[in-house]
Design an enzyme around this catalytic site. Structure first.
Site, PDB file in Angstrom:
ATOM      1  CD  GLU A 130      -3.202  -0.850   0.531  1.00 55.18           C
ATOM      2  OE1 GLU A 130      -3.006   0.099  -0.225  1.00 55.18           O
ATOM      3  OE2 GLU A 130      -3.936  -1.716   0.479  1.00 55.18           O
ATOM      4  CG  PHE A 188       7.341  10.106  -6.302  1.00 49.56           C
ATOM      5  CD1 PHE A 188       7.354   9.137  -5.334  1.00 49.56           C
ATOM      6  CD2 PHE A 188       6.523  11.270  -6.139  1.00 49.56           C
ATOM      7  CE1 PHE A 188       6.620   9.281  -4.264  1.00 49.56           C
ATOM      8  CE2 PHE A 188       5.379  11.302  -5.128  1.00 49.56           C
ATOM      9  CZ  PHE A 188       5.584  10.263  -3.997  1.00 49.56           C
TER      10      PHE A 188
HETATM   11  P1  TGC Z   1       1.154  11.074 -10.123  1.00 46.91           P
HETATM   12  O1  TGC Z   1       1.439  12.045 -11.249  1.00 46.91           O
HETATM   13  O2  TGC Z   1       1.276  11.619  -8.615  1.00 46.91           O
HETATM   14  O3  TGC Z   1      -0.565  10.827 -10.100  1.00 46.91           O
HETATM   15  C1  TGC Z   1      -1.009  10.427 -11.330  1.00 46.91           C
HETATM   16  C2  TGC Z   1      -2.693  10.615 -11.458  1.00 46.91           C
HETATM   17  O4  TGC Z   1      -3.290  10.192 -10.342  1.00 46.91           O
HETATM   18  C3  TGC Z   1      -3.629  11.248  -9.417  1.00 46.91           C
HETATM   19  N1  TGC Z   1      -3.710  10.730  -8.042  1.00 46.91           N
HETATM   20  C4  TGC Z   1      -4.669  10.376  -7.196  1.00 46.91           C
HETATM   21  N2  TGC Z   1      -6.076  10.274  -7.476  1.00 46.91           N
HETATM   22  C5  TGC Z   1      -6.842   9.708  -6.462  1.00 46.91           C
HETATM   23  N3  TGC Z   1      -6.193   9.315  -5.194  1.00 46.91           N
HETATM   24  C6  TGC Z   1      -5.028   9.506  -5.053  1.00 46.91           C
HETATM   25  N4  TGC Z   1      -4.398   8.989  -3.890  1.00 46.91           N
HETATM   26  C7  TGC Z   1      -4.240  10.009  -5.999  1.00 46.91           C
HETATM   27  N5  TGC Z   1      -2.664  10.152  -6.057  1.00 46.91           N
HETATM   28  C8  TGC Z   1      -2.544  10.611  -7.504  1.00 46.91           C
HETATM   29  C9  TGC Z   1      -2.813  12.130  -9.636  1.00 46.91           C
HETATM   30  O5  TGC Z   1      -3.799  13.674  -9.471  1.00 46.91           O
HETATM   31  C10 TGC Z   1      -2.924  12.101 -11.336  1.00 46.91           C
HETATM   32  O6  TGC Z   1      -4.061  12.460 -11.886  1.00 46.91           O
HETATM   33  P2  TGC Z   1      -4.120  13.016 -13.396  1.00 46.91           P
HETATM   34  O7  TGC Z   1      -5.308  13.085 -13.803  1.00 46.91           O
HETATM   35  O8  TGC Z   1      -3.208  14.435 -13.125  1.00 46.91           O
HETATM   36  O9  TGC Z   1      -3.500  12.113 -14.319  1.00 46.91           O
HETATM   37  O10 TGC Z   1       1.425   9.724 -10.224  1.00 46.91           O
HETATM   38  P3  TGC Z   1       2.972   9.185 -10.105  1.00 46.91           P
HETATM   39  O11 TGC Z   1       3.195   8.233 -11.100  1.00 46.91           O
HETATM   40  O12 TGC Z   1       4.049  10.188  -9.842  1.00 46.91           O
HETATM   41  O13 TGC Z   1       2.879   8.227  -8.726  1.00 46.91           O
HETATM   42  C11 TGC Z   1       2.648   8.795  -7.380  1.00 46.91           C
HETATM   43  C12 TGC Z   1       2.776   7.488  -6.341  1.00 46.91           C
HETATM   44  C13 TGC Z   1       4.348   7.254  -6.460  1.00 46.91           C
HETATM   45  C14 TGC Z   1       2.570   8.327  -4.853  1.00 46.91           C
HETATM   46  C15 TGC Z   1       1.786   6.525  -6.649  1.00 46.91           C
HETATM   47  O14 TGC Z   1       2.366   5.903  -7.740  1.00 46.91           O
HETATM   48  C16 TGC Z   1       2.082   5.773  -5.492  1.00 46.91           C
HETATM   49  O15 TGC Z   1       1.192   5.951  -4.507  1.00 46.91           O
HETATM   50  N6  TGC Z   1       2.948   4.506  -5.544  1.00 46.91           N
HETATM   51  C17 TGC Z   1       2.723   3.384  -4.376  1.00 46.91           C
HETATM   52  C18 TGC Z   1       2.271   2.213  -5.037  1.00 46.91           C
HETATM   53  C19 TGC Z   1       1.137   1.530  -4.157  1.00 46.91           C
HETATM   54  O16 TGC Z   1       0.896   2.134  -2.966  1.00 46.91           O
HETATM   55  N7  TGC Z   1       0.827   0.127  -4.561  1.00 46.91           N
HETATM   56  C20 TGC Z   1      -0.054  -0.473  -3.615  1.00 46.91           C
HETATM   57  C21 TGC Z   1      -0.343  -1.760  -4.376  1.00 46.91           C
HETATM   58  S1  TGC Z   1      -1.701  -2.394  -3.714  1.00 46.91           S
HETATM   59  C22 TGC Z   1      -1.260  -3.226  -2.372  1.00 46.91           C
HETATM   60  O17 TGC Z   1      -0.199  -3.153  -2.012  1.00 46.91           O
HETATM   61  C23 TGC Z   1      -2.299  -3.994  -1.496  1.00 46.91           C
HETATM   62  S2  TGC Z   1      -1.760  -4.650  -0.310  1.00 46.91           S
HETATM   63  C24 TGC Z   1      -3.107  -5.410   0.065  1.00 46.91           C
HETATM   64  C25 TGC Z   1      -3.278  -5.740   1.581  1.00 46.91           C
HETATM   65  O18 TGC Z   1      -3.665  -4.754   2.600  1.00 46.91           O
HETATM   66  O19 TGC Z   1      -2.986  -6.839   1.832  1.00 46.91           O
HETATM   67  P1  FAD Z   2       9.973  -1.279  -5.181  1.00 42.76           P
HETATM   68  O1  FAD Z   2       9.135  -0.412  -5.874  1.00 42.76           O
HETATM   69  O2  FAD Z   2      11.036  -1.824  -6.235  1.00 42.76           O
HETATM   70  O3  FAD Z   2      10.902  -0.533  -4.033  1.00 42.76           O
HETATM   71  C1  FAD Z   2      11.971  -1.174  -3.463  1.00 42.76           C
HETATM   72  C2  FAD Z   2      12.700  -0.023  -2.585  1.00 42.76           C
HETATM   73  O4  FAD Z   2      12.942   1.356  -3.369  1.00 42.76           O
HETATM   74  C3  FAD Z   2      11.799   0.443  -1.509  1.00 42.76           C
HETATM   75  O5  FAD Z   2      12.433   0.551  -0.324  1.00 42.76           O
HETATM   76  C4  FAD Z   2      11.327   1.735  -2.059  1.00 42.76           C
HETATM   77  O6  FAD Z   2      10.741   2.477  -1.038  1.00 42.76           O
HETATM   78  C5  FAD Z   2      12.374   2.132  -2.688  1.00 42.76           C
HETATM   79  N1  FAD Z   2      12.008   3.254  -3.736  1.00 42.76           N
HETATM   80  C6  FAD Z   2      11.163   3.035  -4.749  1.00 42.76           C
HETATM   81  N2  FAD Z   2      10.938   4.308  -5.425  1.00 42.76           N
HETATM   82  C7  FAD Z   2      11.650   5.332  -4.706  1.00 42.76           C
HETATM   83  C8  FAD Z   2      11.981   6.610  -4.821  1.00 42.76           C
HETATM   84  N3  FAD Z   2      11.305   7.200  -5.946  1.00 42.76           N
HETATM   85  N4  FAD Z   2      12.762   7.376  -4.091  1.00 42.76           N
HETATM   86  C9  FAD Z   2      13.151   6.581  -3.033  1.00 42.76           C
HETATM   87  N5  FAD Z   2      13.136   5.181  -2.861  1.00 42.76           N
HETATM   88  C10 FAD Z   2      12.243   4.557  -3.786  1.00 42.76           C
HETATM   89  N6  FAD Z   2      -0.015  -5.034  -4.872  1.00 42.76           N
HETATM   90  C11 FAD Z   2      -1.081  -5.135  -5.318  1.00 42.76           C
HETATM   91  O7  FAD Z   2      -1.327  -4.764  -6.327  1.00 42.76           O
HETATM   92  N7  FAD Z   2      -2.130  -5.923  -4.868  1.00 42.76           N
HETATM   93  C12 FAD Z   2      -1.862  -6.575  -3.445  1.00 42.76           C
HETATM   94  O8  FAD Z   2      -2.936  -7.187  -3.088  1.00 42.76           O
HETATM   95  C13 FAD Z   2      -0.945  -6.663  -2.730  1.00 42.76           C
HETATM   96  N8  FAD Z   2      -0.565  -7.395  -1.818  1.00 42.76           N
HETATM   97  C14 FAD Z   2       0.758  -7.561  -1.114  1.00 42.76           C
HETATM   98  C15 FAD Z   2       0.973  -8.415  -0.191  1.00 42.76           C
HETATM   99  C16 FAD Z   2       2.155  -8.500   0.361  1.00 42.76           C
HETATM  100  C17 FAD Z   2       2.547  -9.481   1.485  1.00 42.76           C
HETATM  101  C18 FAD Z   2       3.301  -7.632  -0.198  1.00 42.76           C
HETATM  102  C19 FAD Z   2       4.592  -7.756   0.333  1.00 42.76           C
HETATM  103  C20 FAD Z   2       2.890  -6.881  -1.231  1.00 42.76           C
HETATM  104  C21 FAD Z   2       1.814  -6.461  -1.619  1.00 42.76           C
HETATM  105  N9  FAD Z   2       1.597  -5.851  -2.864  1.00 42.76           N
HETATM  106  C22 FAD Z   2       0.263  -5.679  -3.702  1.00 42.76           C
HETATM  107  C23 FAD Z   2       2.688  -5.117  -3.381  1.00 42.76           C
HETATM  108  C24 FAD Z   2       3.083  -3.842  -2.676  1.00 42.76           C
HETATM  109  O9  FAD Z   2       2.031  -2.884  -2.781  1.00 42.76           O
HETATM  110  C25 FAD Z   2       4.638  -3.328  -3.362  1.00 42.76           C
HETATM  111  O10 FAD Z   2       5.322  -4.550  -2.845  1.00 42.76           O
HETATM  112  C26 FAD Z   2       5.005  -2.236  -2.941  1.00 42.76           C
HETATM  113  O11 FAD Z   2       4.204  -0.981  -3.553  1.00 42.76           O
HETATM  114  C27 FAD Z   2       6.285  -1.880  -3.332  1.00 42.76           C
HETATM  115  O12 FAD Z   2       6.895  -2.353  -4.339  1.00 42.76           O
HETATM  116  P2  FAD Z   2       7.876  -3.267  -4.725  1.00 42.76           P
HETATM  117  O13 FAD Z   2       7.741  -4.457  -4.028  1.00 42.76           O
HETATM  118  O14 FAD Z   2       8.042  -3.599  -6.290  1.00 42.76           O
HETATM  119  O15 FAD Z   2       9.307  -2.353  -4.196  1.00 42.76           O
END
Ligand code: TGC
Ligand code: FAD
Length: 392
Positions: free
Chosen positions: A371, A391
């Site tokens: 997340e 970023f």
């Molecule tokens: P960026 O240029 O900042 O934004 C792209 C577009 O998205 C809009 N936006 C949002 N809209 C709604 N809600 C938000 N929170 C938003 N944040 C940004 C933004 O306004 C823009 O819109 P537009 O219309 O201008 O295009 O995007 P970026 O590519 O620079 O990325 C920003 C960043 C790094 C913060 C984002 O990519 C990010 O949050 N990365 C982290 C990825 C992440 O959290 N992955 C999670 C995967 S799911 C998971 O982990 C589930 S775990 C499940 C469990 O609980 O077990």
């Molecule tokens: P990376 O993005 O490769 O990051 C590696 C390291 O680099 C991290 O320390 C990070 O902080 C750092 N880093 C990356 N970018 C930058 C930057 N710009 N500047 C400085 N440091 C940076 N995803 C889903 O979509 N759905 C799910 O249900 C889901 N469930 C998950 C369950 C588990 C148990 C785990 C471990 C992960 C899950 N995820 C899921 C994925 C999770 O969201 C990603 O692991 C997470 O977003 C980080 O991506 P990554 O592992 O590829 O690490």
């Protein structure tokens, strides 16, 4: 594992800020965790298996779609009730809370917010009862923190879409009935698609050998020329903002959930410190252990206040992404630090499965990564306060 003697800390009388409904919802979840989760969770974590038998109970306490309106099968609760449910579940285990977070915020929420009325009626009631379980596919092998680079894509084939690509680290994928999948169209625009188990070319291999979140099933999503009916596209929102909007809701739940894990570690350490005699007195009577315990309750109290205020803002529709990031980041770090300190309070016993602390500690390594990693949330706060995006 020992009997569950958990008593929730409430140092600043925060219960007084809760409504009767909040307390009822929280207490029902608390009792259910004590009865149905803590007695079995260590065994399931040891064998690295999700306890399927708790799905019905999760549905009954309102953990699947707490804030989804009742006409779609949700519990129709407010955001503070949602947070309290997540707190109580994660008090039991972060992996169980993960399953609830994914089902509610990452599967039900996008269908509710971006789906058609037909999609809502088809999926939401079954997801609310646990008859259907869902997963959320955003992360890819080469695109974790920067999901905008995703390569999973679909092509318009007239009467259907053809989906190709792969997702990694997907909670619930090995047993999910449906997946909300984020993929690019031929113009590179991100859309959400509902992919159902059984569609030809769709497979969900499990990821093994995790030392963290062992009671949660994690896997891949593989799409090899999957024909997805056009009516499975979520039409209400596209672009990266669509999946990121779901993450706001899930991250908010984690900010509360982490408090539950921390409370369990603190409560366990406090009880142990009062009972464990060394050098002729309880270790709780030593200054070093008191420092650990006093700092734990201070940090838990601060995290509770942060989550509660965020809940108020969320109820008013005013919580920003950056505010949610701050709470997720702070509270998960708070919990992992408390887990590490609490483990030391228990000495050697702290590493055993007799107590929950080591399991919480290892689980939280995932929670601090998924997340949005700890670093990514710091950068979200940094960008918000400075106006400079660091970023890229
Ligand atoms: P960026 O240029 O900042 O934004 C792209 C577009 O998205 C809009 N936006 C949002 N809209 C709604 N809600 C938000 N929170 C938003 N944040 C940004 C933004 O306004 C823009 O819109 P537009 O219309 O201008 O295009 O995007 P970026 O590519 O620079 O990325 C920003 C960043 C790094 C913060 C984002 O990519 C990010 O949050 N990365 C982290 C990825 C992440 O959290 N992955 C999670 C995967 S799911 C998971 O982990 C589930 S775990 C499940 C469990 O609980 O077990
Ligand atoms: P990376 O993005 O490769 O990051 C590696 C390291 O680099 C991290 O320390 C990070 O902080 C750092 N880093 C990356 N970018 C930058 C930057 N710009 N500047 C400085 N440091 C940076 N995803 C889903 O979509 N759905 C799910 O249900 C889901 N469930 C998950 C369950 C588990 C148990 C785990 C471990 C992960 C899950 N995820 C899921 C994925 C999770 O969201 C990603 O692991 C997470 O977003 C980080 O991506 P990554 O592992 O590829 O690490």
């Amino acid at each position: 594992m020992r009997p569950d003697l958990f008593e929730a800390p409430d140092y600043y009388n925060l219960d007084e800020l809760l409504s009767e409904e909040h307390k009822l919802v929280r207490d029902a979840a608390r009792q259910w965790v004590k009865r149905d989760v803590t007695p079995i969770i260590e065994e399931f974590a040891q064998k690295a298996e999700f306890p399927q038998q708790i799905i019905g109970g999760l549905a009954e306490i309102g953990a699947f779609g707490p804030y989804i309106p009742v006409e779609y099968g949700g519990a129709g609760l407010d955001q503070i009730s949602y947070g309290l449910i997540m707190q109580e579940i994660e008090r039991g285990d972060s992996g169980v809370r993960s399953t609830a977070s994914v089902q509610s915020s990452l599967v039900m929420y996008p269908i509710f917010a971006y789906g058609t009325e037909e999609q809502r009626m088809k999926y939401l009631p079954k997801l609310a009862t646990g008859e259907y379980m869902g997963c959320f596919g955003l992360t890819e092998p080469d695109h974790g923190s920067n999901p905008s680079g995703m390569v999973t894509n679909f092509k318009d084939k007239g009467d259907h879409f053809l989906l190709n690509g792969a997702k990694l680290w997907i909670s619930n994928s090995p047993f999910a009935d449906i997946a909300v999948v984020w993929a690019k169209d031929e113009n590179g625009r991100i859309h959400g698609l509902i992919v159902e188990r059984g569609m030809e070319g769709f497979s969900t291999p499990e990821t093994h050998n995790k030392w963290s979140l062992r009671a949660s099933a994690t896997g891949e999503l593989i799409f090899d020329n999957v024909r997805v009916p056009k009516e499975n596209l979520l039409p209400g929102k596209n672009g990266l903002g669509a999946p990121l909007g779901c993450l706001d809701s899930a991250r908010y739940g984690i900010a509360w959930g982490a408090i539950g894990a921390a409370m369990d570690c603190y409560d366990t350490a406090l009880r142990y410190a009062k009972e464990r005699i060394q050098f002729g007195k309880p270790i709780a009577a030593t200054q070093l252990q008191q420092k650990k315990l006093a700092e734990m309750i201070t940090e838990i109290t601060k995290a509770q206040l942060l989550a509660f205020r965020l809940g108020q803002l969320k109820n008013e529709g005013r919580a920003t992404t950056a505010q949610i990031s701050m709470a997720k980041r702070n509270n998960v770090e708070m919990a992992i630090k408390i887990a590490r300190e609490a483990r030391q309070v228990l000495g050697g016993m702290g590493i055993t499965g007799e107590y929950s602390i080591m399991r919480h500690m290892m689980n939280l390594e995932s929670v601090i990564t998924y997340e949005g990693t700890h670093d990514i949330h710091l950068l979200i706060t940094g960008a918000d306060i400075t106006g400079h995006n660091a970023f890229k």
